[in-house]
Scaffold this motif. Structure first.
Motif, mmCIF file in Angstrom:
data_model
loop_
_atom_site.group_PDB
_atom_site.id
_atom_site.type_symbol
_atom_site.label_atom_id
_atom_site.label_comp_id
_atom_site.label_asym_id
_atom_site.label_seq_id
_atom_site.Cartn_x
_atom_site.Cartn_y
_atom_site.Cartn_z
ATOM 1 N N ASN A 38 4.213 6.084 -5.109
ATOM 2 C CA ASN A 38 4.261 6.218 -6.567
ATOM 3 C C ASN A 38 3.203 7.167 -7.117
ATOM 4 N N LYS A 39 2.142 7.413 -6.329
ATOM 5 C CA LYS A 39 1.109 8.366 -6.743
ATOM 6 C C LYS A 39 1.461 9.800 -6.346
ATOM 7 N N GLU A 55 0.832 -1.204 0.000
ATOM 8 C CA GLU A 55 0.000 0.000 0.000
ATOM 9 C C GLU A 55 0.871 1.261 0.000
ATOM 10 N N GLU A 98 2.496 1.980 -3.341
ATOM 11 C CA GLU A 98 1.506 2.542 -4.263
ATOM 12 C C GLU A 98 1.260 4.027 -3.965
ATOM 13 N N GLU A 99 1.100 4.348 -2.673
ATOM 14 C CA GLU A 99 0.900 5.749 -2.260
ATOM 15 C C GLU A 99 2.107 6.603 -2.684
#
Ligand code: NDP
Ligand code: MG
Ligand code: MG
Length: 332
Positions: free
Chosen positions: A296-297, A290, A293-294
């Motif tokens: 990379n955003k 998680e 992903e955070e």
């Protein structure tokens, strides 16, 4: 019982004369580079770009070089750049340029434990993980002390990985306190659980819950701030030096009784269950996935959380009372 090494068990010899590349010059990087240099080790600071860190390192007397140049003939490569950056720097700058068999060293096990960095099989891979912020690592060293560390080995090709981890621990001053033997798995998982449930997340939300409740009930925000946020440091300082029993003995009998009876009602079985859930999410790798992903955003949740706190009543009161609080602290 944990195995703990101190100064008399550790020697700098395992790393004397070797070229040690410190990648990054931030919280830990600056502290490690300065402490190890002052301990007589041979340090080169490797950076990605000519920015703030480059300036700081230069001011501190280092001659920083680009990451690829720092690792080229380094015997030991220490990753002190943010965890989420390490994989890319590893793939693009370190792996293609490092000397065959050079040591890879970490201050936190995240990238190795969650397999974001897959080290070559001929490298020693070990960890020295300070249990405190970088500024404190430097401050304690300069004052003749040291912040304790966890040491661990992941790959021990030379048979000397632990010896070298202890040499680094000694170089940064940690063995003046103690180096406790752990593993990459244990360090990574406990570090994440600790920061989520108590050190960062738990304490912050507990403070906010108590503060906001008192304010909602009509008490002055300044009074609520003293009680639910500011005084925590004084209590924690006593716990830090004397343990929980020492703290209980230092507060009034009324506080002892109230604390012993009401504490368990507020922090109840349900809270324990959720700490357990958080720990299981760390263990399963769900949290790590998680977070990647955070990151990379562009870290929207982190940015929003910071903004929310910047604009909170707690922070306004903190800013309002800062001068008063600083004024009252003992002068050095
Ligand atoms: P920092 O966030 O302080 O690292 C900043 C450094 O990394 C700066 O030199 C910065 O250079 C460089 N950097 C930032 N972004 C990039 C990038 N995209 N590419 C290359 N370099 C970059 O790191 P910490 O010291 O907080 O953490 C380092 C390691 O230590 C981590 O593994 C962490 O888990 C571990 N650790 C940290 C602790 C702490 O107290 N902070 C405690 C224990 C372990 P520039 O100025 O040019 O941006
Ligand atoms: Mg930690
Ligand atoms: Mg951490």
């Amino acid at each position: 019982i944990a195995k703990i090494y101190t100064d008399k068990d550790a020697s700098l010899d395992a790393l004397k004369g070797k070229k040690i590349a410190v990648l990054g010059y931030g919280n830990q990087g600056r502290a490690w580079a300065l402490n190890m240099k002052d301990s007589g080790l041979n340090i080169v600071v490797g950076l990605e770009r000519q920015g703030k860190s480059w300036e700081k390192a230069t001011k501190d007397g280092f001659k920083p070089v680009k990451t690829e140049d720092a690792v080229k003939d380094a015997d030991v490569i220490i990753f002190l750049i943010p965890d989420m950056v390490q994989r890319t720097v590893w793939l693009e700058k370190v792996r293609p340029n490092m000397k065959k068999g050079a040591d890879l060293v970490f201050a936190h096990g995240f990238n190795i434990h969650f397999k974001m960095i897959e080290p070559p099989t001929d490298s020693d891979v070990y960890m020295v993980a300070p249990k405190g912020p970088g500024d404190t690592v430097r401050e304690y060293y300069v004052a003749g002390g040291g912040v304790p560390v966890l040491v661990a080995t992941y790959q021990d090709v030379s048979g000397k990985a632990l010896e070298k981890a202890l040499a680094i621990a000694k170089g940064i001053g940690a063995t003046r306190s103690g180096a406790l033997v752990s593993s990459f798995k244990e360090e990574t998982e406990t570090d994440l659980v600790g920061e989520q449930t108590i050190l960062v997340g738990g304490i912050m939300e507990l403070m906010k819950s108590a503060f906001e409740t008192l304010v909602e009930m009509g008490y002055q925000p300044e009074v609520a701030y003293f009680e639910t946020i500011n005084e925590v440091k004084m209590i924690v300082d006593i716990i830090h030096s004397k343990g929980l029993s020492g703290m209980l003995r230092a507060v009034s009998d009324t506080a002892k009784y109230g604390g012993i009876t009401v504490g368990k009602k507020v922090i109840n079985e349900d809270v324990r269950k959720r700490i357990r859930e958080a720990a299981e999410r760390v263990r399963s790798g769900e949290f790590a996935a998680e977070w990647v992903e955070e990151y990379n955003k562009g870290m929207p949740v982190v940015i929003n959380g910071l903004k929310e706190n910047d604009n909170s009543l707690e922070q306004k009161v903190a800013d309002e009372l800062r001068e008063l609080i600083e004024r009252g602290k003992p002068k050095k």
